[in-house]
Design a protein around this motif. Structure first.
Motif, PDB file in Angstrom:
ATOM      1  N   ILE A 110       0.826  -1.215   0.000  1.00  0.00           N
ATOM      2  CA  ILE A 110       0.000   0.000   0.000  1.00  0.00           C
ATOM      3  C   ILE A 110       0.862   1.268   0.000  1.00  0.00           C
ATOM      4  N   GLU A 128      -7.801   8.515  -0.420  1.00  0.00           N
ATOM      5  CA  GLU A 128      -6.806   7.683   0.258  1.00  0.00           C
ATOM      6  C   GLU A 128      -6.264   8.334   1.533  1.00  0.00           C
ATOM      7  N   PHE A 180      -7.754   0.145   3.954  1.00  0.00           N
ATOM      8  CA  PHE A 180      -7.489   0.685   2.616  1.00  0.00           C
ATOM      9  C   PHE A 180      -8.285  -0.022   1.525  1.00  0.00           C
ATOM     10  N   SER A 181      -8.989  -1.111   1.879  1.00  0.00           N
ATOM     11  CA  SER A 181      -9.791  -1.744   0.839  1.00  0.00           C
ATOM     12  C   SER A 181     -11.265  -1.328   0.914  1.00  0.00           C
ATOM     13  N   CYS A 182     -11.611  -0.501   1.902  1.00  0.00           N
ATOM     14  CA  CYS A 182     -12.988   0.014   1.933  1.00  0.00           C
ATOM     15  C   CYS A 182     -13.266   0.763   0.632  1.00  0.00           C
ATOM     16  N   ILE A 206      -4.911  -2.680   8.626  1.00  0.00           N
ATOM     17  CA  ILE A 206      -4.560  -1.725   7.556  1.00  0.00           C
ATOM     18  C   ILE A 206      -5.077  -2.188   6.176  1.00  0.00           C
ATOM     19  N   PRO A 207      -4.907  -3.459   5.798  1.00  0.00           N
ATOM     20  CA  PRO A 207      -5.434  -3.843   4.465  1.00  0.00           C
ATOM     21  C   PRO A 207      -6.938  -3.610   4.352  1.00  0.00           C
ATOM     22  N   LEU A 246      -5.097  -0.885  -5.672  1.00  0.00           N
ATOM     23  CA  LEU A 246      -4.464  -1.544  -4.524  1.00  0.00           C
ATOM     24  C   LEU A 246      -4.865  -3.013  -4.360  1.00  0.00           C
ATOM     25  N   PHE A 247      -6.102  -3.336  -4.725  1.00  0.00           N
ATOM     26  CA  PHE A 247      -6.598  -4.704  -4.510  1.00  0.00           C
ATOM     27  C   PHE A 247      -7.346  -5.180  -5.759  1.00  0.00           C
ATOM     28  N   LEU A 298     -11.021  -0.081  -5.854  1.00  0.00           N
ATOM     29  CA  LEU A 298      -9.965  -1.000  -5.387  1.00  0.00           C
ATOM     30  C   LEU A 298      -8.980  -1.384  -6.482  1.00  0.00           C
TER      31      LEU A 298
END
Lengths: 325, 101
Positions: free
Chosen positions: A5, A141, B64-66, B60-61, A263-264, A260
């Motif tokens: 991240i 962010e 930040f994935s919200c 933390i993951p 990052l995901f 997302l």
């Protein structure tokens, strides 16, 4: 291994601070859509693209690379990538490798928006290379100080140009300028409206039905942040289309997963897949009003759905209704 | 054993825009979250307010994935500004853990 991240956010932040955008584009890429339209430079009322549509082709390249790197050993080297990006604009290469067909499509959406506004009798100018990305991603962010500095830079530039009213083209730019800028920039009093609101206010005359049906995917930001979900439907109906709503719509719309992507990516794909199932249950032709929704849903849908941008759909209906116009 | 940081707890109290105090743990947010994470957001906010730094760091993951999609917020009976609260946590993590402003 998940994507790291901190270095990814660092790259976005560095880009905004040093280069004025999270995904810096060449002037040609950012302003090419307006070529030949004869839009006046500047003015009190401005069509503000925030460069969102123009970024999409490069963003697609970036998200494909991120998806390939997720869970690979390469994630260890993102820190080095951030250092390298401080000297060399890595996103430039993404823009270079973006497909020209996708660039043409993004530009066409903006040209359609300009055409629809002109047809509705709205007068507006464009800032061309003076226009900056508005900073939504960095705000989302939580990099508030970098965002605040950028917002002040954008606001100063608008003030210098004498802008009194902004017509925006996507939900993220609309929300950040309308709701967030006044909290970060002292005396920010520029009126901000989405082009969909402007077109709906102009009360377009209903045209003959064009024998089509579309399923509407609401953007989370338009629907829940801006409470704007009636106008797109009014415009589609006035253009002669039958409108269908999926299982979750309006203020209960289901996210496309787009936030997302950087990052995901795997999670983004899971969310967009769930939304595609809901949309598919109501029809094949889907209308979106956000470039990020469109790209994310298109990727998940493959050949199952045809995803249109609402501007393209509205412009096509107008052309169909007045073939000699 | 849980370690509480009075500094984090104090920061959460001072954080402008953080309003999780009204949450009464009804679970609507968890039930509606498209991501389906059990932790977000009610448990997480309570941990932050109690200053449970290690717990917050471990999330933390998830933080930040919200999606910031506000599906939870739209339906929250206590009118908690969930998306803005998540942003506040991101801001604090960016500063403290990642050295980002």
């Amino acid at each position: 291994m998940s994507l790291p991240i901190a270095p990814i956010l660092g790259i976005l932040s560095d880009n905004l601070r040093k280069r004025g955008s999270v995904l810096p584009l060449s002037k040609r890429t950012a302003t090419g859509w307006a070529r030949g339209l004869g839009l006046p430079r500047g003015g009190e009322t401005i069509l503000y693209t925030g460069q969102m549509y123009q970024m999409i082709p490069a963003l697609e390249v970036m998200s494909a690379q991120m998806a390939a790197l997720e869970n690979s050993f390469m994630t260890r080297f993102f820190g080095i990538g951030r250092v390298f990006n401080k000297f060399v604009n890595l996103s430039f290469f993404m823009s270079l490798s973006a497909s020209s067909e996708k660039k043409r499509h993004s530009n066409q959406v903006l040209r359609d928006i300009a055409g629809l506004l002109r047809e509705a009798g709205v007068e507006f100018g464009y800032l061309y290379e003076e226009e900056l990305y508005a900073g939504a991603l960095v705000h989302d962010e939580g990099m508030d100080e970098v965002f605040a500095n950028h917002a002040r830079r954008v606001a100063e530039r608008l003030k210098k140009q004498g802008v009194r009213r902004l017509i925006t083209v996507d939900p993220h730019t609309t929300n950040i300028l309308r709701q967030v800028y006044p909290r970060y920039v002292k005396d920010f009093d520029i009126q901000v409206q989405s082009y969909l609101e402007v077109l709906a206010e102009a009360h377009p005359e209903a045209t003959e039905p064009v024998n089509g049906e579309v399923v509407v995917h609401d953007s989370c930001v338009y629907a829940r942040y801006e409470k704007m979900f009636d106008q797109p439907r009014e415009l589609l109906r006035a253009a002669g289309l039958a409108v269908r709503d999926p299982e979750l719509s309006g203020k209960s719309s289901h996210c496309c997963g787009g936030p997302l992507e950087s990052l995901f990516p795997a999670e983004a794909h899971r969310i967009s897949g769930a939304r595609v199932d809901q949309l598919e249950a109501k029809g094949k032709n889907v209308v979106t009003m956000c470039p990020i929704c469109k790209v994310n849903l298109s990727k998940a849908a493959g050949n199952r759905l045809i995803i249109h941008d609402i501007a393209t759909t509205l412009a096509a209906c107008r052309r169909q209704a007045a073939p000699n116009g | 054993m849980l370690r509480a940081s009075s500094e984090l707890a104090a920061r959460m109290k001072e954080a402008e825009g953080f309003n999780a105090w009204a949450c009464f743990h009804c679970g609507t947010c968890t039930a509606l979250c498209p991501l389906g994470y059990e932790i977000l957001p009610r448990k997480l906010f309570r941990e932050a307010m109690l200053g449970l730094e290690d717990r917050v760091r471990a999330s933390i993951p998830q933080i930040f994935s919200c999606l910031l999609c506000r599906m939870c917020e739209e339906n929250c009976p206590a009118e908690v500004h969930i998306a803005e609260n998540i942003r506040t946590l991101r801001y604090l993590i960016n500063r403290q853990e990642f050295g980002l402003k």
